[in-house]
Scaffold this active site. Structure first.
Site, short mmCIF file in Angstrom:
data_model
loop_
_atom_site.label_atom_id
_atom_site.label_comp_id
_atom_site.label_asym_id
_atom_site.label_seq_id
_atom_site.Cartn_x
_atom_site.Cartn_y
_atom_site.Cartn_z
NE ARG A 97 2.41 -8.40 9.90
CZ ARG A 97 2.61 -8.06 8.65
NH1 ARG A 97 3.27 -8.87 7.84
NH2 ARG A 97 2.15 -6.93 8.17
CB SER B 224 -0.93 -0.01 1.22
OG SER B 224 -1.82 -1.09 1.15
NE ARG C 248 -1.14 -8.00 7.33
CZ ARG C 248 -2.42 -7.87 7.68
NH1 ARG C 248 -2.97 -8.77 8.47
NH2 ARG C 248 -3.14 -6.86 7.23
CB ALA D 140 6.42 4.59 7.16
#
Length: 556
Positions: free
Chosen positions: A206, A81, A170, A287
């Protein structure tokens, strides 16, 4: 290009009129793949997207959304993304996270920069702590980069190193955590053989420990803080491989949701809490899931949870995770300088913009990793909070219809020239590996698209529908022949990661000039070509250094 070398004034497009409202819709995790039972977009009822695809072929196009097209090192690197929306908004391809870090590590410049010099001051007396995702998925971090960082830090004076691992499952297959931990343990044992006091200090999955984003659930970060900083967790082990194996077996949790654990010595004392005088590096390059832990580590004025003890440390990120917040203030690798984004150009040319998101994709990433407004008199950003405390497959419709309603109302209000949204369902639910829920998610996203396009129809506007990367279109791991891959038990291996598939771009609406069609002469079209396209739809020509537009106007 310096500020004196360009003008903020965009030239008018010679054939396209101005003034039509434009809706830009980004479907998260919506790629194009062969139709089968594991293609949730195919299985789902998606009449709106189907109609766009099966309508006028000159108004539907597939573009590349991974690898070099979005600034990643190779075409084996799946998109995500962050880089997808960077490319969509910036109109140019910038070297991105992984590639920047690869270059800095390969040249050794990472160990000569100001960020490393800053943390190095703690090496004589303190411990170097490395916190991040232990995986080779390449979306948030990479194991080989951690290995190079460990070797480089020890060669540059680090005498005591503690690694705080976050297991993946994931961006890579569930269960691979054990192999990654074994590899890391072997690396650390080699460092110990050289006289470096190096070991794993804590861990957790996570999605349950540390890596929350957009302030959705601070408890996730607190669980990480307790284990990493305070050395406290509900599970204690003397060996990290044993920890992961045992917790997977006894709690039935997958890698993403492993509960937090700490490694203890023979006297049951945590081997690596973060204390005064230590250095800390969060080694993820992406980020969004590092901003919250960065705030907890860096901000003196912090009230999201009780930190109990706040050590005086030297903290650096692998990259700076938020350029607007300057967070963290120290980092090992400088981020790409993404300036002159399409959003800024359009606002400075009078385009009134509304952006609605459940996450910061069509604002922060779209605007070049920048928070805030370019001109708050011409922009309005609305955030729809996510459901907290549950996995996304529990409510797979998420907030798609709420986002669409906000977009619809903004379009019908007549106050905005551009309405921009991200619909996260295909990606966020796809990441859970729940195929049935992902089918529901895709249907919900399609319904949201319809609501937005219906509003565009009412106001005589234009739409552009696209995606940032693939996910929901292929939910199984495949072998070299393309068939579903089986595990040792003969069961299908579910794929929870993004894919390498292309994504659609569809244009239309009553306001679209009748002569507009997609060009066929753009070599390897990608997401970065979308920005110039959107500028054209607003009646402007894009700057010369932008990737070329996808559309042309044919006189009829």
């Amino acid at each position: 290009m310096g500020s004196s070398d360009f003008s903020w004034t965009l030239p008018d497009h010679p054939k396209l009129p101005k003034g039509k409202p434009v809706a830009v819709v980004v479907l998260d995790g919506w790629g194009e793949a062969d139709a089968d039972q594991y293609n949730c977009i195919h299985v789902a009822e998606t009449p709106t997207m189907d109609s766009l695809k099966k309508g006028a072929p000159e108004k539907w196009k597939l573009v590349k959304a991974h690898g070099t097209a979005v600034g990643l090192p190779s075409d084996d690197d799946m998109g995500n993304s962050e880089v997808g929306h960077n490319a969509l908004g910036a109109g140019r391809i910038f070297a991105q996270g992984a590639k920047l870090v690869d270059t800095a590590l390969a040249s050794g410049k990472i160990f000569e920069g100001e960020g490393f010099k800053y943390i190095k001051e703690s090496f004589d007396q303190g411990t170097l702590h490395l916190i991040g995702l232990l995986s080779d998925g390449g979306v948030h971090s990479r194991l080989d980069q951690l290995q190079l960082l460990l070797n480089g830090a020890s060669a540059n004076g680090a005498k005591k190193i503690r690694v705080h691992i976050l297991t993946d499952g994931r961006d890579v297959l569930d269960g691979t955590s054990v192999g990654f931990v074994e590899t890391l343990e072997n690396d650390l044992s080699q460092l110990r053989a050289k006289g470096i006091d190096a070991c794993i200090a804590s861990g957790g999955g996570r999605m349950y420990v540390t890596m929350d984003r957009y302030e959705n659930d601070w408890d996730v970060v607190k669980r990480g803080w307790d284990a990493q900083v305070l050395g406290e967790a509900p599970h204690k082990f003397q060996n990290a491989v044993e920890a992961v194996k045992t917790l997977r077996s006894e709690t039935k949790a997958n890698d993403q949701y492993l509960p937090p654990f700490v490694i203890v010595d023979d006297s049951d004392k945590a081997v690596g809490p973060i204390v005064d005088g230590d250095a800390v590096v969060t080694f993820n390059f992406r980020a969004d899931r590092m901003v919250m832990i960065a705030k907890a580590l860096e901000y003196e004025d912090f009230d999201k949870f009780d930190r109990v003890r706040v050590p005086k440390i030297r903290y650096a990120g692998m990259l700076q995770y938020d350029g607007e917040l300057k967070l963290p203030s120290h980092y090992l690798v400088s981020p790409p300088e993404i300036e002159r984004t399409s959003g800024e150009y359009l606002v400075k040319n009078g385009i009134r913009t509304f952006a609605c998101r459940q996450f910061g994709h069509v604002t922060f990433f779209w605007n070049g990793n920048r928070s805030g407004y370019f001109d708050e008199t011409k922009e309005e950003y609305v955030e729809i909070p996510s459901d907290s405390g549950i996995t996304f497959n529990v409510k797979p419709k998420m907030k798609a219809l709420e986002i669409a309603e906000k977009a619809r109302d903004a379009i019908l209000s007549g106050k905005f020239d551009q309405v921009r949204v991200n619909l996260p369902n295909g990606d966020m639910v796809g990441h859970t590996g729940d195929i049935e829920a992902t089918v529901v998610a895709c249907k919900a996203a399609d319904e949201a698209v319809k609501m937005i396009l219906d509003a565009i129809e009412q106001v005589g506007g234009i739409y552009l529908v696209t995606a940032d990367h693939g996910n929901a279109e292929d939910m199984v791991k495949r072998n070299k022949s393309g068939q579903p891959q089986l595990d040792k038990k003969g069961e299908i291996q579910i794929l929870t990661s993004h894919t390498l598939q292309p994504v659609p771009v569809a244009i239309g609406g009553p306001g679209l000039h009748s002569g507009v069609r997609f060009r066929n002469d753009v070599q390897t079209p990608g997401l970065a070509n979308v920005a110039a396209t959107v500028m054209n739809l607003h009646g402007f020509e894009a700057p010369a250094d932008y990737e070329p537009t996808l559309i042309e106007v044919v006189d009829k």
